[in-house]
Design a protein around this motif. Structure first.
Motif: not given
Lengths: 374, 374
Positions: B149-155, A151-153, B206, B257, B164, B260-262
């Protein structure tokens, strides 16, 4: 839509029940037997033993207020008297509540305050306490050991309002790695007196999508959630609600931002809009005013379409209409049947045992998402 | 680090002041003249006229509690009596507060509750009210008309804890569009009894990054903020804090993580770790235990390095140490001078007029970020 209907929906979506809105004070039931199997809830503050919920769906909470004369648990438009023990700890229970999510508060000697034991959610025009009553389908939004989207803010530029509004943008699992893939987009709106946090927080939109995608029941798509009360209408002012300011932000500012910052399929066939309550009215208005933008339409607990209101059937891929069984399911079903007779692809869904509350809308999203972009 | 020091820092970082921690009850000053230029604050609930702050830094708030006998504003470890008017509205003011961010609450007839007029922040082990006292450098975290920029909420998956966990991941402006570019990463930790929300919410991490990047003062990099109290220590239990569980989550689960995801530059030279208070102790421990992982180290209001504690000088690019002028700036400066004498690149920063609170840490991040990855 008639202004009176609109106002009524506004009242209901603000967390005010019909009884409260009409000035009727419900009476608390006394001497009801209580099943003693209360447990802390998933929306408690970290480590807080209260609030708790039992198998009947009653809410019990506690607060230390040694000097207080009267403390009440205020939920579902009923204030339940709490009882003080010798240490000044007040304890009280509500009547059984519908399954799903409810806003509530405490009243301490006349002061309405959040329960410090609960997490806080935005609804009824403010951040306040929320409670989760277990349901037999709560698995649809559980955190499972499946790949999770992000979920990107984001803060996007809005010239029309001269602000940088916030949006939450769900990207499905795999979005970061499959860098050549592009995705359809659902624009998903909250209700009156809610905000952009409501769908990702109490709506659990990201978890519903993660689980549907993991089960292969929904195509992976992007979900965009932003604030829909652009003209900052105050309570009651919805009578004069003007869709234009928000329509400009959504269609002329947010969509171009999303299409330029995310790997979307930027055409009408791959764009959906849905909303709950006031958000359903916004969805109906905007998809009607700008038929070249959206092809899938979801109306949860609010507006419905009449066949003659659909300007060009050929551009509408789906109209999905839903509500809780404790709302007005017959009206929703009848409207869908009329749309079908007129040759429009339409579907209805009724959430069993729920009213104008978020569990109805979680289930509606869960159903609607399975029909999108197929 | 001695256990007693560790416990003291834990106390301080939990929002409990020294006086409170040591059982001293500060006395409220009376008959202080008050400047009547109070204004609502940026952290009020939408539309709420209270709380307010004046040019002296006093906090004034109001709450309707017609039946209450005693209502107090509880801020900075002092409880200020509020005064009731004929309508049951209570109003009260605090003494002038330091610039920046402070947690606070109300006390209504003995019940400690959030002020329903404020937004809620996680600190002192719970979501509760926060207030912002204007500072002459609040511009560093203002929402400006610059690229955001964006703030990504990740599990992310964590086998060691079988959960998680959540992380917030800031990607700088341009991250989505410049798809061939890779970025360095800062892992940024909260303090005791805070959580992964603390840096993006009250820390404004941010916005600090957005503004620094727009001014060309910081290189664009990714910032990762996750929950650092993996072993869920309870208050007081920090004496027995074991770094291993969190070190495993951070280094062996979260970093892979993120890499590999960013689009990270996944090497030691391009990885930094910093933290505030308890987070600085975690940073010191983890960067010492795993010197092959991080090259830039930031310690805000807590741990400091002695030269002999730096195992291999050649792998450390920078040790940055900071605190508020109301903490122990001499110790921080002296430690940095000793590191420099030993040939280690080190820098200190002292936040003028602030104590063990978030404005010290916002300013520390603002300084530290300008030194990273250059």
């Amino acid at each position: 839509m008639k202004k009176s209907t609109l106002f009524l929906i506004a009242l209901m979506s603000s967390g005010v029940t019909m009884a409260q809105g009409l000035g009727v004070t419900p009476v608390q039931k006394i001497n009801t037997p209580i099943v003693e199997d209360f447990k802390p809830t998933p929306v408690n503050q970290p480590g807080s033993p209260f609030p708790q919920v039992n198998s009947e769906g009653r809410v019990r909470t506690q607060i230390l207020a040694p000097e207080a004369k009267k403390v009440q648990l205020d939920i579902g438009a009923v204030k339940y008297d709490m009882v003080k023990d010798e240490k000044g700890m007040w304890t009280g229970e509500s009547a059984p509540q519908d399954v799903g999510f409810h806003y509530y508060q405490l009243n301490i000697d006349g002061a309405s305050v959040p329960d410090p034991g609960s997490l806080f959610f935005f609804g009824a025009c403010r951040w306040g306490s929320g409670i989760e009553i277990p349901s037999n389908d709560q698995d649809i939004f559980a955190v499972k050991d499946v790949p999770h989207g992000h979920v990107h803010e984001v803060l996007f530029p809005s010239k029309s309002t001269n602000t940088s509004p916030k949006a939450f943008i769900y990207t499905p699992p795999g979005y970061e790695k499959e860098t050549s893939k592009r995705y359809p987009v659902l624009y998903l709106q909250h209700g009156y007196c809610e905000n952009e946090y409501s769908w990702p927080n109490q709506g659990r939109a990201n978890l519903i999508m993660d689980n549907l995608i993991a089960e292969g029941k929904a195509k992976p798509f992007i979900v965009v959630m932003t604030y829909g009360m652009t003209n900052e209408i105050s309570f009651g002012g919805l009578r004069n609600f003007d869709i234009k300011p928000f329509q400009t932000v959504l269609v002329d500012e947010l969509i171009p931002y999303v299409d330029s910052h995310f790997r979307t399929i930027a055409d009408q066939k791959n764009r959906a809009m849905a909303g709950l309550s006031m958000g359903s009215m916004e969805t109906k208005s905007i998809t009607t005013n700008r038929p070249e933008v959206f092809s899938y339409i979801g109306l949860f607990s609010g507006a419905t379409f009449k066949p003659e209101e659909v300007k060009d059937k050929s551009t509408v891929k789906l109209i999905f209409q839903s509500c809780g069984s404790k709302e007005r399911p017959d009206g929703v079903k009848q409207s869908v049947e009329e749309l079908k007779k007129a040759g429009i692809n339409a579907a209805w869904y009724v959430s069993e045992g729920t009213a104008h509350e978020f569990h109805t809308w979680r289930r509606s999203l869960h159903q609607f998402a399975q029909l999108l972009f197929k």
